[in-house]
Scaffold this motif. Structure first.
Motif, mmCIF file in Angstrom:
data_model
loop_
_atom_site.group_PDB
_atom_site.id
_atom_site.type_symbol
_atom_site.label_atom_id
_atom_site.label_comp_id
_atom_site.label_asym_id
_atom_site.label_seq_id
_atom_site.Cartn_x
_atom_site.Cartn_y
_atom_site.Cartn_z
ATOM 1 N N GLU A 1 -8.286 4.935 1.279
ATOM 2 C CA GLU A 1 -8.495 4.563 -0.130
ATOM 3 C C GLU A 1 -8.631 3.055 -0.284
ATOM 4 O O GLU A 1 -9.547 2.567 -0.947
ATOM 5 N N VAL A 2 -7.716 2.333 0.314
ATOM 6 C CA VAL A 2 -7.716 0.875 0.174
ATOM 7 C C VAL A 2 -8.919 0.267 0.890
ATOM 8 O O VAL A 2 -9.551 -0.660 0.375
ATOM 9 N N GLN B 1 2.548 2.081 -3.244
ATOM 10 C CA GLN B 1 1.613 2.664 -4.206
ATOM 11 C C GLN B 1 1.193 4.077 -3.786
ATOM 12 O O GLN B 1 0.392 4.711 -4.460
ATOM 13 N N GLN B 2 1.692 4.538 -2.662
ATOM 14 C CA GLN B 2 1.388 5.851 -2.099
ATOM 15 C C GLN B 2 -0.125 6.033 -1.929
ATOM 16 O O GLN B 2 -0.685 7.073 -2.253
ATOM 17 N N ARG B 3 -0.744 5.005 -1.373
ATOM 18 C CA ARG B 3 -2.179 5.038 -1.121
ATOM 19 C C ARG B 3 -2.431 5.070 0.376
ATOM 20 O O ARG B 3 -1.634 4.573 1.166
ATOM 21 N N THR B 4 -3.531 5.650 0.750
ATOM 22 C CA THR B 4 -3.883 5.751 2.161
ATOM 23 C C THR B 4 -4.705 4.533 2.589
ATOM 24 O O THR B 4 -5.266 3.818 1.750
ATOM 25 N N ARG C 1 0.822 -1.215 0.000
ATOM 26 C CA ARG C 1 0.000 0.000 0.000
ATOM 27 C C ARG C 1 0.852 1.259 0.000
ATOM 28 O O ARG C 1 0.613 2.188 -0.780
ATOM 29 N N THR C 2 1.880 1.296 0.839
ATOM 30 C CA THR C 2 2.711 2.503 0.913
ATOM 31 C C THR C 2 3.555 2.691 -0.337
ATOM 32 O O THR C 2 3.821 3.817 -0.737
ATOM 33 N N SER D 1 -11.971 0.740 -1.299
ATOM 34 C CA SER D 1 -11.911 -0.122 -2.485
ATOM 35 C C SER D 1 -12.149 -1.590 -2.136
ATOM 36 O O SER D 1 -12.788 -2.322 -2.889
ATOM 37 N N LEU E 1 -5.468 -3.632 -3.980
ATOM 38 C CA LEU E 1 -4.070 -3.237 -4.181
ATOM 39 C C LEU E 1 -3.525 -3.690 -5.537
ATOM 40 O O LEU E 1 -2.351 -3.433 -5.843
#
Length: 145
Positions: free
Chosen positions: A26-27, A20-23, A17-18, A30, A60
């Motif tokens: 967000e995940v 992909q620079q996603r919070t 996750r990190t 989704s 992811l």
């Protein structure tokens, strides 16, 4: 050092996750998983079901088989280190020598080297205080790796 499967899975999910620079938000949206529960899974506090893992992996864009393969490799590497170096030997190998050296800590921990998750390696995390006399005055330094 016992490695729990839920902790290894959580570490890999968090790194994916990190990277992909996603919070978490967000995940979690989704994957249709509560933010708090996803956080607990990433921290290795909760054991995720296979359905939940599949949903998180889909969110992811990480194949579940790839996640499990990497987790198995991580645990295998940690287990190999445990069996090749008994706990007493680990403690002795991290103990500094010399008349004025004193160990403040020392243990083996997993560490990421590089940006690729395939670069997971086991590295010693040491913290030693080494005192010496230079020109009649005492000096001390803490070294950490």
């Amino acid at each position: 050092m016992t490695v729990l499967l839920r902790e290894a899975i959580g570490d890999r999910l968090r790194h994916a996750r990190t990277n992909q620079q996603r919070t978490l938000r967000e995940v979690s949206r989704s994957a249709r998983v509560s933010l708090g529960y996803l956080s607990e899974v990433e921290r290795g506090r909760k054991e995720a079901s296979s359905e939940l893992l599949a949903a998180i992996c889909d969110a992811l864009a990480l194949p579940l088989s790839e996640l499990l393969h990497k987790v198995a490799a991580d645990i295998g590497a940690l287990t190999a280190v445990e069996h090749s170096m008994p706990e007493q030997a680990v403690e002795e190998s991290t103990r500094p020598t010399g008349p004025r050296a004193s160990a403040e800590g020392g243990r083996l921990v997993p560490a990421i080297v590089g940006e690729n998750l395939a670069d997971l390696r086991i590295q010693p995390a040491l913290s030693h205080r080494i005192e010496t006399s230079l020109g009649g005055t005492r000096a001390g330094a803490v070294f950490a790796a």
